[in-house]
Design a protein around this motif. Structure first.
Motif, short mmCIF file in Angstrom:
data_model
loop_
_atom_site.label_atom_id
_atom_site.label_comp_id
_atom_site.label_asym_id
_atom_site.label_seq_id
_atom_site.Cartn_x
_atom_site.Cartn_y
_atom_site.Cartn_z
N CYS A 1 89.07 -4.77 39.04
CA CYS A 1 88.28 -5.98 38.85
C CYS A 1 89.16 -7.04 38.20
O CYS A 1 90.33 -6.80 37.91
N ARG A 2 88.59 -8.22 37.95
CA ARG A 2 89.36 -9.33 37.41
C ARG A 2 89.02 -9.64 35.96
O ARG A 2 89.39 -10.71 35.46
N GLU A 3 88.34 -8.75 35.29
CA GLU A 3 87.89 -9.02 33.92
C GLU A 3 88.80 -8.32 32.90
O GLU A 3 88.76 -7.09 32.76
N PRO A 4 89.63 -9.07 32.17
CA PRO A 4 90.53 -8.46 31.19
C PRO A 4 89.81 -7.63 30.12
O PRO A 4 90.34 -6.63 29.66
N ALA A 5 88.60 -8.04 29.73
CA ALA A 5 87.87 -7.27 28.72
C ALA A 5 87.50 -5.89 29.27
O ALA A 5 87.50 -4.90 28.53
N CYS A 6 87.18 -5.82 30.54
CA CYS A 6 86.88 -4.54 31.18
C CYS A 6 88.12 -3.65 31.17
O CYS A 6 88.05 -2.45 30.88
N HIS A 7 89.29 -4.24 31.47
CA HIS A 7 90.54 -3.48 31.49
C HIS A 7 90.86 -2.94 30.09
O HIS A 7 91.24 -1.78 29.93
N MET A 8 90.71 -3.80 29.08
CA MET A 8 91.01 -3.37 27.72
C MET A 8 90.08 -2.27 27.26
O MET A 8 90.50 -1.31 26.57
N GLN A 9 88.82 -2.33 27.65
CA GLN A 9 87.89 -1.28 27.25
C GLN A 9 88.26 0.05 27.89
O GLN A 9 88.11 1.11 27.27
N SER A 10 88.76 0.01 29.12
CA SER A 10 89.22 1.25 29.76
C SER A 10 90.47 1.78 29.06
O SER A 10 90.69 3.00 29.00
N PHE A 11 91.31 0.88 28.56
CA PHE A 11 92.49 1.29 27.79
C PHE A 11 92.08 1.89 26.45
O PHE A 11 92.66 2.87 25.98
N MET A 12 91.05 1.31 25.85
CA MET A 12 90.60 1.76 24.53
C MET A 12 89.87 3.09 24.59
O MET A 12 89.91 3.87 23.62
N TRP A 13 89.19 3.35 25.69
CA TRP A 13 88.33 4.53 25.76
C TRP A 13 88.47 5.25 27.10
O TRP A 13 88.41 4.63 28.15
N GLY A 14 88.62 6.55 27.05
CA GLY A 14 88.52 7.38 28.23
C GLY A 14 89.67 7.24 29.20
O GLY A 14 90.77 6.82 28.86
N SER A 15 89.38 7.57 30.44
CA SER A 15 90.37 7.55 31.51
C SER A 15 89.67 7.25 32.82
O SER A 15 88.92 8.07 33.34
N GLY A 16 89.89 6.05 33.35
CA GLY A 16 89.24 5.69 34.60
C GLY A 16 89.40 4.22 34.91
O GLY A 16 89.89 3.45 34.10
N ARG A 17 89.00 3.85 36.09
CA ARG A 17 89.07 2.45 36.56
C ARG A 17 87.72 2.06 37.16
O ARG A 17 87.55 2.17 38.38
N PRO A 18 86.78 1.62 36.33
CA PRO A 18 86.80 1.53 34.86
C PRO A 18 86.42 2.86 34.23
O PRO A 18 85.98 3.78 34.93
#
Length: 370
Positions: free
Chosen positions: A219-236
Motif C-alpha cells: 500500500c502507499r501509507e507510510p504509517a501502515c508500513h511502520m506499524q508492520s515494522f513495529m509489530w509482527g510479520s506481514g504485509r500488512p
C-alpha cells in the motif's frame, strides 16, 4: 496537517453522557478512565452490569469509539449495556509516557495501573458486576494482574489476540531479539512512531521510515508500513487491508489510532516469548515482590471465565490465544472459551468496518452469559 477524522474525537458516541475520571498510580503516573453512559433501562440480560475496555500498546481508548463505523461502545449501548468505561493506562498514546525513557515493563502495568483503575471504577459503580474486554498487551498485562491476584472480582474477561502465552512469527522473534538494542544504541531512537515519515528530510526518523516503506509495496501509507515494522510479520501485519474502511487506512488516522511505542516493552515481550508464557521481567525488582515470577503458577485458581478471540490471520501474535485457551482448559476444564474469526488479523477484530457484525456479537453473547 489535515485530519480527515479529528484526533481524540468523541463523535462516535454522540448519544451518550461522557465523563472523564483521572486517577493516579502508586508509582505516581496520572491515568484516566472515560465513562460512556447511555441513560435508560438496561437490557434484559445486562442487569445494569458495567463493561471496561482496555486498549493495547500504542493505541488508546479511541479504538473503541471510532466514528467511521459502528464501534464497540455504541454496540454495547445498543444492546442494553449502557454503562461502558474505557481505560487509558500508561501505554496509551493519549499520554507522553511511550516517548519518554522510563523503561516501563508489563509488570508495572499489572502491579500499578489495573488495581488503581479498578479502585477508581468501583468508587463509582460499587458492587456491580464488571466485565473486561482487553486487547493486545493490554490483555497480556491484565491477565498478569488477574492471575497474580492484584485484581479480582472480574465477572468475565474477553481477550483479543493474546493472553498469557505470547507467540510470534520467526521474523518477529528476530526483531524482538535485536531491534531494541540496535535502535536505542545504534540510532539513538528510544521509541518508534508511525509518524516518522513526517520527520524532516535526512533525519534518522525519516530515513528509517523510508527504508521500511521500501519493504512494504502492499500500500502507499507510510504509517501502515511502520506499524508492520513495529509489530509482527506481514504485509500488512496488524490487520487485513480489506477489513478497514478507507477513511481508517490513511496515514494520519492510522497514526492516531496506533501511535508511538516505547522500545523497552519489546524486551519484556521477548522474555515472555522465549519462556513460552508470561513471566516477570526482573525477578530481583523489589517493587514487584508481590507478583509471581511465573504468571502460570496459579492458573487453576482464577475463576473468571475468559473468552479468547483471535483472527485466523493473526500475524502479530499468531496462535497465542489458541495455545492459551488449550493450556487454561487443561487447568480448569469448561471454564474458558475460544473463537477463531475467519478473515481477521490482530486488531481489525476491534477496529474493522464489519467488526460489529462479525466479532462484537461473540463478545456480547459471552458477556450476557456471565
Amino acid at each position: 496537517m489535515e485530519h480527515r477524522i479529528p484526533r481524540f474525537t468523541l463523535d462516535g458516541v454522540r448519544d451518550a453522557e461522557v465523563t472523564v475520571h483521572p486517577f493516579s498510580t502508586e508509582d505516581e503516573l496520572g491515568l484516566q478512565l472515560t465513562r460512556f453512559r447511555r441513560h435508560g433501562e438496561p437490557g434484559p440480560d445486562a442487569q445494569d452490569d458495567v463493561v471496561l475496555l482496555v486498549h493495547g500498546l500504542t493505541s488508546s481508548s479511541d479504538m473503541f469509539i471510532m466514528p467511521e463505523h459502528t464501534n464497540l461502545v455504541g454496540f454495547l449501548h445498543d444492546n442494553g449495556y449502557g454503562d461502558v468505561w474505557a481505560l487509558d493506562f500508561r501505554m496509551s498514546n493519549r499520554f507522553p509516557y511511550n516517548v519518554e525513557t522510563r523503561r516501563h515493563t508489563l509488570d508495572d502495568i499489572a502491579h500499578y495501573d489495573f488495581p488503581a483503575a479498578l479502585r477508581e471504577l468501583r468508587r463509582h459503580v460499587g458492587a456491580r458486576r464488571i466485565h473486561v474486554v482487553a486487547h493486545c498487551l493490554g490483555s497480556v498485562s491484565f491477565h498478569m494482574s488477574l492471575f497474580s491476584g492484584a485484581v479480582d472480582g472480574i465477572a468475565s474477561l474477553v481477550a483479543n489476540s493474546v493472553g498469557l502465552t505470547p507467540r510470534v512469527h520467526p521474523w518477529a522473534r528476530v526483531k524482538l531479539t535485536f531491534g531494541p538494542a540496535l535502535l536505542e544504541y545504534g540510532t539513538g531512537l528510544p521509541y518508534l512512531d508511525p509518524r516518522f515519515a513526517d520527520a524532516p528530510p535526512l533525519t534518522r526518523r525519516k530515513l528509517l521510515a523510508q527504508a521500511v516503506s521500501l519493504l512494504h509495496p502492499e500500500c502507499r501509507e507510510p504509517a501502515c508500513h511502520m506499524q508492520s515494522f513495529m509489530w509482527g510479520s506481514g504485509r500488512p501485519a496488524m490487520y487485513r487491508h480489506r477489513n478497514l474502511r478507507p477513511e481508517t487506512h490513511v496515514h494520519e488516522r492510522l497514526a492516531d489510532l496506533n501511535g508511538a511505542c516505547d522500545l523497552h516493552y519489546y524486551r519484556h515481550v521477548r522474555k515472555m516469548v522465549a519462556a513460552g508464557h508470561a513471566v516477570k521481567f526482573d525477578p530481583a525488582d523489589r517493587r514487584h515482590a508481590a507478583l509471581p515470577d511465573d504468571y502460570l503458577v496459579n492458573i487453576a485458581d482464577v475463576d473468571t471465565p475468559i473468552l479468547y478471540l483471535t483472527g485466523d490471520h493473526n500475524d502479530v501474535f499468531t496462535d497465542s490465544n489458541i495455545v492459551c485457551h488449550r493450556l487454561l482448559s487443561k487447568a480448569a476444564p469448561g471454564r474458558h472459551e475460544l473463537r477463531i474469526l475467519p478473515g481477521y488479523g490482530h486488531i481489525d477484530t476491534l477496529i474493522g468496518r464489519n467488526a460489529h457484525q462479525d466479532v462484537f456479537p461473540h463478545i456480547l453473547d459471552f458477556v450476557k452469559r456471565h
